[in-house]
Design a protein around this motif. Sequence first.
Motif, mmCIF file in Angstrom:
data_model
loop_
_atom_site.group_PDB
_atom_site.id
_atom_site.type_symbol
_atom_site.label_atom_id
_atom_site.label_comp_id
_atom_site.label_asym_id
_atom_site.label_seq_id
_atom_site.Cartn_x
_atom_site.Cartn_y
_atom_site.Cartn_z
ATOM 1 N N UNK A 127 -1.562 2.115 -2.063
ATOM 2 C CA UNK A 127 -1.968 1.184 -1.004
ATOM 3 C C UNK A 127 -1.448 -0.191 -1.386
ATOM 4 N N UNK A 128 -0.774 -0.875 -0.445
ATOM 5 C CA UNK A 128 -0.184 -2.174 -0.776
ATOM 6 C C UNK A 128 -0.251 -3.095 0.434
ATOM 7 N N UNK A 129 -0.619 -4.347 0.191
ATOM 8 C CA UNK A 129 -0.583 -5.354 1.240
ATOM 9 C C UNK A 129 0.834 -5.839 1.474
ATOM 10 N N UNK A 130 1.192 -6.026 2.731
ATOM 11 C CA UNK A 130 2.569 -6.420 3.037
ATOM 12 C C UNK A 130 2.856 -7.868 2.643
ATOM 13 N N UNK A 131 1.830 -8.688 2.451
ATOM 14 C CA UNK A 131 2.016 -10.092 2.067
ATOM 15 C C UNK A 131 1.650 -10.332 0.603
ATOM 16 N N UNK A 132 1.737 -9.307 -0.204
ATOM 17 C CA UNK A 132 1.409 -9.435 -1.623
ATOM 18 C C UNK A 132 2.454 -10.305 -2.315
#
Length: 252
Positions: free
Chosen positions: A160-165
Amino acid sequence: MAHQATPVGRARLGRTFGPEPTAVSGVVLLLPGGDEVSGRRPSPLLATASVRALGRRLARAGRDEGLVTHVVHYRCRGWNGGEANLARDAAWAADEVVRRYGDVPVCLAGVGMGGRAGLRAGGHETVNSVLALAPWLPEEDAAAPPEPVKQLVGRQVLIVHGTNDGRTDPELSFRLAARAKKANRDVCRFEVHTDGHGLTQYRDEVLALAEDFVMGALFGRAVSRPVRDAFAAPPPLGLRMPLAAGFKPSRR
């Protein structure tokens, strides 16, 4: 940055979240974040902060199933190049699970550098699943071997990864997932649009997704339709699955 010597010490398992069941039938090992290079011992309080909410959520969800959830306390904060200290400590923790509880399935659930540790240690014989939240992964280097994925064959894997990381590059986790998917169909990845490294904007949905995946992987519970679709979809669809607002775990 100069390499710092790793202190002599031992990894350990933290106390269980909630009461320990009479009969243990599954274990989650929570792997906090860390540093790329460091020889410092982590602060127990700070180290658990990033995984505490996840631990409480999973402990409640799996109480009736006999789930035990422990935080892994590392020997030091740093991955430290080829030493891969955090992955070694994760593998030690899996060995400790066997010693304490016998032959039960284990999910490695890591955040940031702990996500990398879980993916790297996922080949341990007692591990059947890996959950990696915003995993830190090294930049690709033509002169260095890529991050391994063959150890994940036979395991269920959710990234799971945030696109604005801005701290851990989500494109690197996509590329690793794409390589892993070629060797293991049971790999999927969800993107949390506009969210950052801490995945706080959609915290409830991320925790619900984690619960859905872990309960399915460890105890065979039916997972939600989006998770089923993500596993079944060919790349890149199943590796860029959007996490919808209001996501709820499947219920028995």
